[in-house]
Design a protein around this motif. Structure first.
Motif, mmCIF file in Angstrom:
data_model
loop_
_atom_site.group_PDB
_atom_site.id
_atom_site.type_symbol
_atom_site.label_atom_id
_atom_site.label_comp_id
_atom_site.label_asym_id
_atom_site.label_seq_id
_atom_site.Cartn_x
_atom_site.Cartn_y
_atom_site.Cartn_z
ATOM 1 N N MET A 1 0.773 -1.213 0.037
ATOM 2 C CA MET A 1 -0.135 0.096 0.022
ATOM 3 C C MET A 1 0.828 1.207 0.017
ATOM 4 S SD MET A 1 -2.794 -0.022 2.716
ATOM 5 C CE MET A 1 -3.694 -1.553 3.002
ATOM 6 N N LYS A 2 0.727 2.131 -0.959
ATOM 7 C CA LYS A 2 1.571 3.111 -1.083
ATOM 8 C C LYS A 2 1.270 4.195 0.125
ATOM 9 C CE LYS A 2 2.714 6.983 -3.975
ATOM 10 N NZ LYS A 2 2.380 7.932 -5.128
ATOM 11 N N TYR A 3 0.080 4.132 0.688
ATOM 12 C CA TYR A 3 -0.267 5.144 1.733
ATOM 13 C C TYR A 3 0.364 4.956 2.886
ATOM 14 C CZ TYR A 3 -3.239 7.797 5.008
ATOM 15 O OH TYR A 3 -3.877 8.762 5.844
ATOM 16 N N VAL A 4 0.501 3.507 3.394
ATOM 17 C CA VAL A 4 1.178 3.203 4.538
ATOM 18 C C VAL A 4 2.718 3.383 4.530
ATOM 19 C CG1 VAL A 4 1.779 1.162 5.770
ATOM 20 C CG2 VAL A 4 -0.500 1.370 4.881
ATOM 21 N N LYS A 5 3.158 3.247 3.213
ATOM 22 C CA LYS A 5 4.736 3.413 2.877
ATOM 23 C C LYS A 5 5.010 4.999 3.042
ATOM 24 C CE LYS A 5 5.472 -0.676 0.678
ATOM 25 N NZ LYS A 5 5.869 -1.365 -0.863
ATOM 26 N N LEU A 57 -9.995 1.846 6.890
ATOM 27 C CA LEU A 57 -11.153 1.504 5.706
ATOM 28 C C LEU A 57 -10.488 1.193 4.511
ATOM 29 C CD1 LEU A 57 -14.303 3.302 7.095
ATOM 30 C CD2 LEU A 57 -13.435 0.879 7.700
ATOM 31 N N PRO A 58 -10.720 -0.065 3.903
ATOM 32 C CA PRO A 58 -10.216 -0.034 2.235
ATOM 33 C C PRO A 58 -11.231 0.811 1.433
ATOM 34 C CG PRO A 58 -11.095 -1.960 2.971
ATOM 35 C CD PRO A 58 -11.342 -1.096 4.248
ATOM 36 N N ARG A 107 -13.879 14.012 4.790
ATOM 37 C CA ARG A 107 -12.340 13.286 5.108
ATOM 38 C C ARG A 107 -12.508 12.068 4.356
ATOM 39 N NH1 ARG A 107 -11.278 13.609 11.428
ATOM 40 N NH2 ARG A 107 -13.496 14.298 11.138
ATOM 41 N N ALA A 108 -13.760 11.218 4.507
ATOM 42 C CA ALA A 108 -13.868 9.631 3.808
ATOM 43 C C ALA A 108 -13.959 10.040 2.233
ATOM 44 C CB ALA A 108 -15.298 9.135 4.444
ATOM 45 N N LYS A 115 -8.042 7.381 -3.591
ATOM 46 C CA LYS A 115 -7.728 5.965 -3.429
ATOM 47 C C LYS A 115 -6.690 5.450 -2.496
ATOM 48 C CE LYS A 115 -10.339 5.276 -7.469
ATOM 49 N NZ LYS A 115 -11.548 5.725 -7.164
ATOM 50 N N ARG A 116 -7.060 6.225 -1.192
ATOM 51 C CA ARG A 116 -6.453 6.000 -0.161
ATOM 52 C C ARG A 116 -7.313 5.205 0.973
ATOM 53 N NH1 ARG A 116 -2.884 11.268 1.139
ATOM 54 N NH2 ARG A 116 -1.488 11.163 -0.827
#
Length: 128
Positions: A1-5, A57-58, A107-108, A115-116
């Motif tokens: 996942m790009k967001y987590v990295k 949340l995916p 925010r959601a 796409k995060r």
């Protein structure tokens, strides 16, 4: 996942851990305020009657939620100046605090648009 990295933490102002459950009194004041707004509407239940589980949340779950909440107006809402500013801010800085319960609709929407996965606190009723 790009967001987590990309982000060392999932939120900027508090180091939430995925899967960890928090008590109301352990949450930052800003998050408590988001929670309090929701409980002012319901009366009998109190925020302390719940535990608050942090999760990501995916995008597909976010899509289901924002579609129900915004309906056919999603594209119009995305073009609103407030949401455009929020998109820019989240792209650059991430979130200060997670969405919680039904607080954090915009925010959601922005996380769905980008796409995060969405940092989120899920209310879980305590069964005493």
């Amino acid at each position: 996942m790009k967001y987590v990295k990309t982000f060392e933490k999932f939120t900027n102002k508090f180091d939430f851990k995925i899967g960890k459950t928090y008590q109301y009194d352990d949450l930052p004041e800003e998050v408590q305020s988001d929670i309090d707004v929701q409980f002012d509407e319901y009366g009998d239940e109190q925020p302390e009657d719940y535990e608050w589980k942090f999760k990501l949340l995916p995008v597909d779950e976010i899509e289901e939620y924002v579609t129900k909440h915004f309906g056919n107006e999603i594209e119009d809402v995305i073009q609103e100046p407030y949401v455009q500013d929020l998109i820019k801010d989240i792209k650059e800085r991430g979130l200060d605090y997670p969405s919680v319960g039904v607080e954090g609709n915009h925010r959601a929407l922005v996380h769905w648009y980008l796409k995060r996965p969405l940092p989120y606190l899920e209310p879980i009723y305590k069964n005493y």
